[in-house]
Structure formats: structure tokens, C-alpha cells
Enzyme design. Structure first.
Site, PDB file in Angstrom:
ATOM      1  N   ASP A  80      -6.868   0.384 -14.602  1.00 29.25           N
ATOM      2  CA  ASP A  80      -7.291   1.699 -14.132  1.00 29.25           C
ATOM      3  C   ASP A  80      -8.075   1.488 -12.850  1.00 29.25           C
ATOM      4  OD1 ASP A  80      -8.381   4.147 -13.645  1.00 29.25           O
ATOM      5  OD2 ASP A  80      -8.954   4.548 -15.721  1.00 29.25           O
ATOM      6  N   TYR A 136      -5.318  15.717  -0.288  1.00 26.63           N
ATOM      7  CA  TYR A 136      -4.486  14.518  -0.154  1.00 26.63           C
ATOM      8  C   TYR A 136      -4.606  13.962   1.268  1.00 26.63           C
ATOM      9  CZ  TYR A 136      -0.024  11.870  -0.067  1.00 26.63           C
ATOM     10  OH  TYR A 136       0.947  10.910   0.058  1.00 26.63           O
ATOM     11  N   GLN A 184       6.920   6.672  -7.603  1.00 25.05           N
ATOM     12  CA  GLN A 184       8.217   6.643  -6.933  1.00 25.05           C
ATOM     13  C   GLN A 184       8.388   5.335  -6.146  1.00 25.05           C
ATOM     14  OE1 GLN A 184       8.669   9.527  -3.809  1.00 25.05           O
ATOM     15  NE2 GLN A 184      10.891   9.376  -3.776  1.00 25.05           N
ATOM     16  N   LEU A 185       7.318   4.880  -5.515  1.00 27.07           N
ATOM     17  CA  LEU A 185       7.437   3.709  -4.649  1.00 27.07           C
ATOM     18  C   LEU A 185       7.031   2.408  -5.321  1.00 27.07           C
ATOM     19  CD1 LEU A 185       5.937   5.097  -1.298  1.00 27.07           C
ATOM     20  CD2 LEU A 185       8.175   5.461  -2.291  1.00 27.07           C
ATOM     21  N   LYS A 205      -6.494  10.604   2.719  1.00 25.85           N
ATOM     22  CA  LYS A 205      -5.759   9.553   3.439  1.00 25.85           C
ATOM     23  C   LYS A 205      -6.430   9.258   4.786  1.00 25.85           C
ATOM     24  CE  LYS A 205      -2.359   8.553   0.607  1.00 25.85           C
ATOM     25  NZ  LYS A 205      -2.272   7.257  -0.064  1.00 25.85           N
ATOM     26  N   GLY A 215       9.563   5.274 -18.274  1.00 27.53           N
ATOM     27  CA  GLY A 215       8.558   5.022 -17.247  1.00 27.53           C
ATOM     28  C   GLY A 215       8.039   6.268 -16.567  1.00 27.53           C
ATOM     29  N   ARG A 243       0.134   3.134 -17.654  1.00 27.41           N
ATOM     30  CA  ARG A 243       1.148   3.592 -18.609  1.00 27.41           C
ATOM     31  C   ARG A 243       2.096   2.471 -18.965  1.00 27.41           C
ATOM     32  NH1 ARG A 243       1.565   8.870 -18.914  1.00 27.41           N
ATOM     33  NH2 ARG A 243      -0.188   9.861 -17.915  1.00 27.41           N
TER      34      ARG A 243
HETATM   35  N1  LIG Z   1       6.467   9.246  -2.109  1.00 27.29           N
HETATM   36  C1  LIG Z   1       6.278   9.634  -0.875  1.00 27.29           C
HETATM   37  O1  LIG Z   1       7.065  10.420  -0.318  1.00 27.29           O
HETATM   38  C2  LIG Z   1       5.111   9.109  -0.122  1.00 27.29           C
HETATM   39  C3  LIG Z   1       4.142   8.358  -0.718  1.00 27.29           C
HETATM   40  N2  LIG Z   1       3.082   7.911  -0.011  1.00 27.29           N
HETATM   41  C4  LIG Z   1       2.039   7.125  -0.632  1.00 27.29           C
HETATM   42  O2  LIG Z   1       2.589   6.046  -1.353  1.00 27.29           O
HETATM   43  C5  LIG Z   1       1.828   5.813  -2.529  1.00 27.29           C
HETATM   44  C6  LIG Z   1       2.735   5.824  -3.719  1.00 27.29           C
HETATM   45  O3  LIG Z   1       3.383   7.069  -3.746  1.00 27.29           O
HETATM   46  P1  LIG Z   1       4.339   7.484  -4.942  1.00 27.29           P
HETATM   47  O4  LIG Z   1       4.886   6.296  -5.582  1.00 27.29           O
HETATM   48  O5  LIG Z   1       5.269   8.488  -4.409  1.00 27.29           O
HETATM   49  O6  LIG Z   1       3.289   8.222  -5.871  1.00 27.29           O
HETATM   50  P2  LIG Z   1       3.449   8.649  -7.406  1.00 27.29           P
HETATM   51  O7  LIG Z   1       2.659   9.883  -7.621  1.00 27.29           O
HETATM   52  O8  LIG Z   1       4.887   8.677  -7.741  1.00 27.29           O
HETATM   53  O9  LIG Z   1       2.746   7.427  -8.150  1.00 27.29           O
HETATM   54  C7  LIG Z   1       1.366   7.258  -8.157  1.00 27.29           C
HETATM   55  C8  LIG Z   1       1.038   6.314  -9.286  1.00 27.29           C
HETATM   56  O10 LIG Z   1      -0.376   6.181  -9.370  1.00 27.29           O
HETATM   57  C9  LIG Z   1      -0.698   6.046 -10.737  1.00 27.29           C
HETATM   58  N3  LIG Z   1      -2.119   6.335 -10.993  1.00 27.29           N
HETATM   59  C10 LIG Z   1      -2.747   7.531 -10.938  1.00 27.29           C
HETATM   60  N4  LIG Z   1      -4.027   7.379 -11.283  1.00 27.29           N
HETATM   61  C11 LIG Z   1      -4.223   6.059 -11.571  1.00 27.29           C
HETATM   62  C12 LIG Z   1      -5.332   5.272 -11.990  1.00 27.29           C
HETATM   63  N5  LIG Z   1      -6.536   5.821 -12.196  1.00 27.29           N
HETATM   64  N6  LIG Z   1      -5.156   3.947 -12.181  1.00 27.29           N
HETATM   65  C13 LIG Z   1      -3.963   3.379 -11.992  1.00 27.29           C
HETATM   66  N7  LIG Z   1      -2.865   4.068 -11.594  1.00 27.29           N
HETATM   67  C14 LIG Z   1      -3.000   5.392 -11.386  1.00 27.29           C
HETATM   68  C15 LIG Z   1       0.203   7.042 -11.411  1.00 27.29           C
HETATM   69  O11 LIG Z   1       0.337   6.769 -12.781  1.00 27.29           O
HETATM   70  C16 LIG Z   1       1.498   6.831 -10.651  1.00 27.29           C
HETATM   71  O12 LIG Z   1       2.285   5.852 -11.286  1.00 27.29           O
HETATM   72  C17 LIG Z   1       0.760   6.890  -2.591  1.00 27.29           C
HETATM   73  O13 LIG Z   1      -0.461   6.370  -2.128  1.00 27.29           O
HETATM   74  C18 LIG Z   1       1.277   7.943  -1.633  1.00 27.29           C
HETATM   75  O14 LIG Z   1       0.206   8.613  -1.022  1.00 27.29           O
HETATM   76  C19 LIG Z   1       2.944   8.200   1.307  1.00 27.29           C
HETATM   77  C20 LIG Z   1       3.852   8.974   1.925  1.00 27.29           C
HETATM   78  C21 LIG Z   1       5.050   9.440   1.310  1.00 27.29           C
HETATM   79  C1  LIG Z   2       4.855  12.888   2.335  1.00 26.33           C
HETATM   80  C2  LIG Z   2       3.981  12.573   1.205  1.00 26.33           C
HETATM   81  O1  LIG Z   2       2.946  12.006   1.380  1.00 26.33           O
HETATM   82  C3  LIG Z   2       4.373  12.999  -0.132  1.00 26.33           C
HETATM   83  N1  LIG Z   2       5.762  12.847  -0.371  1.00 26.33           N
HETATM   84  C4  LIG Z   2       4.000  14.447  -0.356  1.00 26.33           C
HETATM   85  O2  LIG Z   2       4.842  15.298  -0.065  1.00 26.33           O
HETATM   86  O3  LIG Z   2       2.870  14.716  -0.772  1.00 26.33           O
END
Ligand SMILES: NC(=O)C1=CN([C@@H]2O[C@H](COP(=O)(O)OP(=O)(O)OC[C@H]3O[C@@H](n4cnc5c(N)ncnc54)[C@H](O)[C@@H]3O)[C@@H](O)[C@H]2O)C=CC1
Ligand SMILES: CC(=O)[C@H](N)C(=O)O
Length: 644
Positions: A382, A471, A342-343, A475, A338, A366
Site C-alpha cells: 500500500d 488529478y 491499465q499500464l 501531477k 485482475g 489486490r
Molecule cells: N492510462 C492513461 O491513459 C494514463 C495514465 N497515466 C498515469 O499512469 C499511471 C498508471 O495509470 P493507469 O494504469 O491507467 O491507472 P489505473 O487507474 O488503471 O491504475 C492505478 C492503480 O493504482 C492502484 N492503487 C490505487 N491506490 C493504491 C494504493 N494505495 N496502493 C497501491 N496501489 C494503489 C490501483 O489499484 C490501480 O491498480 C497513473 O499514474 C496515471 O496518472 C498518465 C497519462 C495517461
Molecule cells: C490522460 C490521462 O491521464 C488519463 N487517461 C485520464 O483521462 O485521466
């Protein structure tokens, strides 16, 4: 560089490189040997042949040399970029990536050229219809201990010719061939002789319809021309049947034909790859299967002429087939691992527990990882494709959308145009979609939505927001657009500004806070960690289960409780030094060093302490994990995972 590249796990890249290494080393070495052998002999043949054969061979081998050199450079760059302590996605690594891209594509281009050369040299000899080719072939024959006059062809039956090569031993080769010129014949005869070494059985299959005077003279071949034209179609067909019938009798030539086929398909897949811009998984699988086939074909070709393997074709072929399958398997297995967010995956699993397996549809571009796929439906989607999203919403009668797709802070900086697409344009799509179909929308924001002019300790829900990353800008834009759609169109838009999220099972996707996850993995695996932030860089953080619970609670909270459309959410704030100290309680020998890079500049503009009193008051938010509890849980889980 494509966004899909950025999301590649490190080991994927290493595997790409390793299989390329096999490919390049094998083919390079093979051509090298040929050139050496031939050049020596061409030199002995006289000046005319030396010029012709030598130049031709050196030219034909040049792509191999170039490949090996360029590949080694690429390997060095990749090794550097793949150092365990470095993240691909840091702005600093943008340069490495660009360099890497510059190297990677020429390697493949050169490889294609090489394969083409190979085909031209060995499989389509009519391209080189000249005395030069013939002289090379002649030299090759001599290299293996035959003299010009040692080859005698004589008629043995109505449909077959027998070429008997009198060297160290007698070999019988049935030729069902289609040699239309001297060079064809020379090349094929030479192959016959090479492959007859150490073999006493019938090995070769070609039709000879015409043999020119040149070639007869050159090799001292006597052929009854009339008998050779008989039954061409039949004999060719028979040859294929023979070849297919027994795998054990396959030799390098048979396998080498696969090179031809796979090279054509390989080139096609190159074209597909370039054409599609975004490399999809299937193409990659195809691509690597083909490369593996080519590599193993060439490997067989190389091995079969070594003394050890000469009499052990079956063994060689089995090994090569095994290696080939192993590579294919590895490619596929890695390919399916996979690359989910992350979330996203943990949230989908949690929501499924609450609302039922089929009521939560995870989407992405994916292959889902095994756990996610097993936990419920997964669809390709997408977020840039509005038509696809409309269809999806209608087909599945969607009523809630959780929009997680994004490029995080560090990756966003390394590809601003793509970040604008994914983080801004996709938000427009989502808002319109949710407005038109009356859907509810949850879209997470981040501590990164604040900038250097915001109060940093503590940072309240409402204050100045002037972020310095795309970024963060995206947001803030999403928060404001969501709020606007809520006021203007009554859209149920909800957002939480999350801090850095720390998780044991899913890896972060290229953010500034990633160190707080990496430190656990490195500490448990190696007992060492090099931090890319200064030891005193304080940032808000939370443990994944808290983040998931917060999201679920926010989704479920009654709309009237939402006084704001976006709330800060957090659990703790710590510095790298503080988390290291906490970790040392579990891993006393942990060594942490600090080497701040470009990510420090981002962290310096973000909140140090997040004020989430609004969410606590309005939505009843309460975190469960503080620093000691989170560290203890992470250590326990990762120790189990790594068996330490
Ligand atoms: N992980 C963190 O520490 C934090 C995350 N967030 C927010 O939470 C959300 C999820 O974050 P994560 O899981 O960490 O991000 P990540 O980068 O791990 O996952 C993002 C996902 O979006 C998918 N993606 C990218 N382009 C795409 C498209 N055109 N169509 C469909 N899918 C697409 C990617 O394949 C990936 O699976 C984000 O919006 C992020 O801004 C906010 C604050 C902290
Ligand atoms: C805090 C977030 O939004 C993320 N983990 C990043 O570091 O870009």
C-alpha cells in the site's frame, strides 16, 4: 464510498446484486408464505391468538418486505449505473453512487435483521416464551392437516419418545430434544410435523426434558416424563452423528442450522467490513460465501415444503449444494480477476522480459490477475503505508521504483480526499523513500497536468500549468516535487507526460480519455457506441505498446540526456469523430452517437495537440503507431478476443 468500490468491474456489481436477489427473494418468499398460512389459521383460532400470533408474525416478516422493496430499488439504481455505455467513475455518476451506497448498506442491514429474526423465530424460541409463539406453532401444525388431538406422544423406549402424528399417513419421529418451555416444545413439535410430511423415516432430533402442562393440553400430548430425561448428552451427540453421517437425509432444518452459523459469521464480516473501511478481497470472498450459504439454506427451507420436492430432499439438497458451490466458485473466480492498472501490468511484463522474471516485483493492493501472477513475483504493497514500503525496499534490495498508483482524472474528481492521499501524499512517501534509500524514481505525469490557460495546440513541455482537476494539480505537484528533489538531493527523478493510452487487454481505470478504448469494445461487440464527449473534442493519444516502450526507453536513457525532468510524450491526436471514421473502415455499420457529460468540461481544458519534440530530440523518442495502424491492430485483437 471506498476507493476499492470504485475499482469494481461492472460485472462484479451485477453478480453481487444477483446473489442478493436470490437471497432476498428466497427468504422473503419463505417468510411470506409462513405469514399467510399462519395468519389464516390464527384468525380461525380466535381473537386472542389472532392478535398475538398475527402481530408477531407480521412484525417478524417486516424486514423481508422492506428488503424486497429496498432491494428492487437498489437493483434499479444499479442497472442504471451499470448501463454498458456509462462509466461508474464519471462525476455525474457520483450522485448515483452515493444513492447506490445509501441503498446497498440498508439492504444488508435489513438482511441481517431478517436473519436475526429468523433465528429468533425458529432457532431460539425461548426468546418468545409466550402463548403467542405457541399459538402460531399450533396454527402451523393445523395448516398441514392435523388437528389438535392428532398428536400423541408415547413412550417407546428407555431413551426415546415417539411422537406419532396421525394425519394422512403415519410418521414416526424420534425426539431427542431439550424443550424447556411450552414454546420450545410447540415450535419443535410443529417442525416435527412439518418435516414428517411425506416421510416415513426418522427425521428429527431434539431432547425433551420438560413438557409443560400447557403444551400437553394444547397438542393433546401424552408423555412419560421420566423416560424423556434419560441420556440427554448421549442422544444429542447421537443426533449430530446421525445428521452428519448421511447428507441425503439432511433436511431443511439441518441446513437451516447453517443459517444460524453463517448469519453470525455474516454479521461478523459486516462488522469487519465496516471496521476496515477498505474492503479487502478476502473479506469479500468470505462475505459472499456466507451470503450464499444463507441463501441456499433458506432456499432449501422453502423448497422442501412444496409438493414437488417434498419427497425429493436428496435432489433438492444436491441442487442447492450445487448452486451454493457454483456461487462460491463464481465469487472466487470473479474476485481473483485482475483489477490491476491499465499500464502497470503490461509494463511489468515488458520489464520482466528484459531484466528477468524475478528482478521486477509488481505490487498492488489486490490479487494480481493470472497473467501477471504467472509472469513473476507480486507483493502486496500500500503506497500509503511508509513502514511497509521501507520494509519492502530493504527486503527486496530495490533500486528502481516505478510509481503508477493513482486515481485518474474522473475518479479523482469524484473523491478528492482520496485523490489527495493517493496522488499527492503517496508521492511524498515515494520521494522520501527514494531519497533515503538512494533509489531512482519514475513517475508518470499526464496531459491533464495542463489547464485552460495553457497553450492547447500545440502544448509545449514548458508553459503555464493551471489544471482544473485534482488529478492535474497532483501531477503538477509531483512534477515540481520531483524536479526539486532532483536539484536539492540529487534524486534521479524521471517523468513523462502521457496522453490518453489505448489498450486492447487492460481496461482504463476511470479517465477522461477512456472513450477511446470503450469505442473499440462497443463497436466490435454491439456495432454501436455512445460517446460522452462532443464529436470535435481533440485530445492527444497513444497506443499502449508505444507507451510501454517509451517508459522502458526513458528508464534506460542515460541521466545526462535528461535536460528536463518531465517530458511530453505522444503519438497522435484525434477527435471522437475522426476515430469513428477510421473504425468505420473496419466496421462500416458502426453507429456512433454523442451525449456529452461532465467529462466534456475536463477535456475542454486539456491539450489538443501535444508537442513532444523535446523528448524526440533529447531522448530519441519515436512513436510507431499512428491512428490507422492503431485502429487496425486494436480491431484485429479485439475481434479475436470476442470471437467476432
Ligand atoms: N492510462 C492513461 O491513459 C494514463 C495514465 N497515466 C498515469 O499512469 C499511471 C498508471 O495509470 P493507469 O494504469 O491507467 O491507472 P489505473 O487507474 O488503471 O491504475 C492505478 C492503480 O493504482 C492502484 N492503487 C490505487 N491506490 C493504491 C494504493 N494505495 N496502493 C497501491 N496501489 C494503489 C490501483 O489499484 C490501480 O491498480 C497513473 O499514474 C496515471 O496518472 C498518465 C497519462 C495517461
Ligand atoms: C490522460 C490521462 O491521464 C488519463 N487517461 C485520464 O483521462 O485521466
Amino acid at each position: 464510498m471506498k476507493d476499492s468500490d470504485r475499482e469494481f468491474p461492472r460485472f462484479w456489481l451485477l453478480r453481487l446484486q444477483l446473489s442478493s436477489l436470490l437471497l432476498v427473494a428466497t427468504s422473503g418468499a419463505w417468510l411470506y408464505i409462513r405469514v399467510l398460512v399462519r395468519n389464516d389459521l390464527v384468525a380461525a383460532e380466535g381473537s386472542e391468538q389472532q392478535d398475538g400470533g398475527g402481530t408477531f408474525l407480521w412484525v417478524s416478516a417486516l424486514p423481508s418486505y422492506a428488503l424486497v422493496l429496498v432491494f428492487l430499488a437498489g437493483l434499479g439504481v444499479t442497472a442504471y449505473a451499470c448501463r454498458p455505455e456509462s462509466e461508474f467513475m464519471v462525476p455525474e455518476s457520483k450522485r448515483r453512487w452515493l444513492f447506490y451506497d445509501c441503498i446497498w448498506w440498508p439492504v444488508h442491514f435489513l438482511f441481517s435483521v431478517q436473519v436475526l429474526t429468523y433465528i429468533c423465530m425458529d432457532l431460539v424460541p425461548w426468546v418468545f416464551r409466550s402463548g403467542k409463539g405457541a399459538s402460531c406453532a399450533c396454527s402451523e401444525i393445523q395448516a398441514f392437516g392435523f388437528t389438535k388431538n392428532s398428536l400423541i406422544a408415547s413412550k417407546t423406549s428407555q431413551s426415546n419418545d415417539t411422537v406419532s402424528a396421525f394425519g394422512n399417513e403415519t410418521n414416526v419421529i424420534n425426539i431427542y430434544g431439550d424443550a424447556v418451555c411450552a414454546v420450545d416444545c410447540a415450535a419443535y413439535l410443529c417442525r416435527c410435523v412439518l418435516h414428517s410430511l411425506g416421510r416415513t423415516e426418522t427425521v428429527f432430533s431434539l431432547n425433551i426434558t420438560t413438557i409443560s402442562d400447557d403444551i400437553r393440553k394444547m397438542y393433546g400430548i401424552r408423555v412419560d416424563a421420566e423416560s424423556t430425561v434419560a441420556n440427554v448428552a448421549n442422544s444429542t451427540y447421537g443426533a449430530f452423528i446421525n445428521m452428519a453421517a448421511s447428507w441425503e437425509s439432511w433436511d431443511g432444518d439441518d441446513v437451516a442450522r447453517m443459517v444460524q452459523i453463517s448469519a453470525v459469521a455474516l454479521l461478523t464480516s459486516h462488522v469487519m467490513t465496516w471496521h476496515h473501511h477498505r474492503r479487502q478481497h478476502l473479506e469479500f470472498c468470505l462475505y459472499w460465501i456466507l451470503q450464499t450459504l444463507s441463501a441456499s439454506s433458506l432456499l432449501t427451507h422453502l423448497l422442501q415444503d412444496t409438493p414437488f420436492f417434498r419427497d425429493k430432499f436428496a435432489l433438492t439438497n444436491s441442487i442447492v449444494a450445487f448452486v451454493c458451490l457454483a456461487f462460491i466458485f463464481m465469487t472466487l473466480t470473479v474476485g481473483y480477476e485482475g483489477v490491476q492498472g491499465q499500464l502497470g501490468a503490461p509494463l511489468a511484463e515488458e520489464l520482466r522480459k528484459k531484466y528477468g522474471r524475478d528482478n521486477v516485483i509488481a505490487t498492488g493492493r489486490r490479487f494480481p490477475d493470472e497473467e501477471l501472477a504467472a509472469s513473476g513475483p507480486y507483493k502486496f504493497l500500500d503506497v500509503m503505508n511508509m513502514d511497509m514500503m521501507r520494509q519492502f525496499v530493504v527486503d527486496h534490495r530495490i533500486d528502481w521504483v516505478v510509481h503508477f498508483s493513482a486515481l485518474l482524472s474522473v475518479i479523482g474528481e469524484s473523491n478528492v480526499p482520496l485523490a489527495i492521499q493517493i496522488n499527492i501524499e503517496s508521492v511524498h512517501n515515494m520521494l522520501e523513500l527514494c531519497k533515503n534509500y538512494n533509489l531512482r524514481l519514475f513517475l508518470p505525469s499526464t496531459i491533464g497536468a495542463f489547464g485552460p490557460t495553457s497553450p492547447r495546440n500545440p502544448t509545449p513541455d514548458l508553459c503555464i500549468q493551471r489544471p482544473r482537476t485534482i488529478y492535474g494539480v497532483a501531477k503538477v505537484h509531483a512534477e515540481l516535487m520531483g524536479e526539486y528533489y532532483n536539484h536539492r538531493f540529487g534524486l534521479d527523478f524521471r517523468s513523462a507526460r502521457f496522453p490518453g493510452v489505448i489498450s486492447a487487454d487492460t481496461m482504463p481505470g476511470g479517465g477522461t480519455t477512456d472513450y477511446a478504448v470503450a469505442i473499440f469494445h462497443d463497436a466490435i461487440q454491439t456495432g454501436k457506441f455512445e460517446c460522452y464527449l462532443r464529436p470535435d473534442t481533440r485530445l492527444p493519444m497513444m497506443y499502449l505498446p508505444d507507451c510501454i516502450r517509451a517508459t522502458v526507453e526513458m528508464l534506460e536513457a542515460p541521466d545526462e540526456d535528461w535536460k528536463l525532468r518531465t517530458y511530453n510524450i505522444t503519438a497522435m491526436s484525434f477527435t471522437p469523430e475522426e476515430i469513428a471514421e477510421e473504425l468505420k473502415k473496419h466496421i462500416p455499420d458502426l453507429e456512433v452517437t454523442y451525449k456529452p457529460d461532465d467529462r466534456q468540461q475536463i477535456a475542454d481544458t486539456w491539450p489538443e495537440v501535444f508537442d513532444d519534440s523535446g523528448a524526440r530530440k533529447d531522448l530519441g523518442w519515436k512513436h510507431e503507431y499512428d491512428l490507422p495502424k492503431m485502429v487496425e491492430t486494436m480491431v484485429t485483437r479485439l475481434r479475436k478476443k470476442y470471437g467476432k
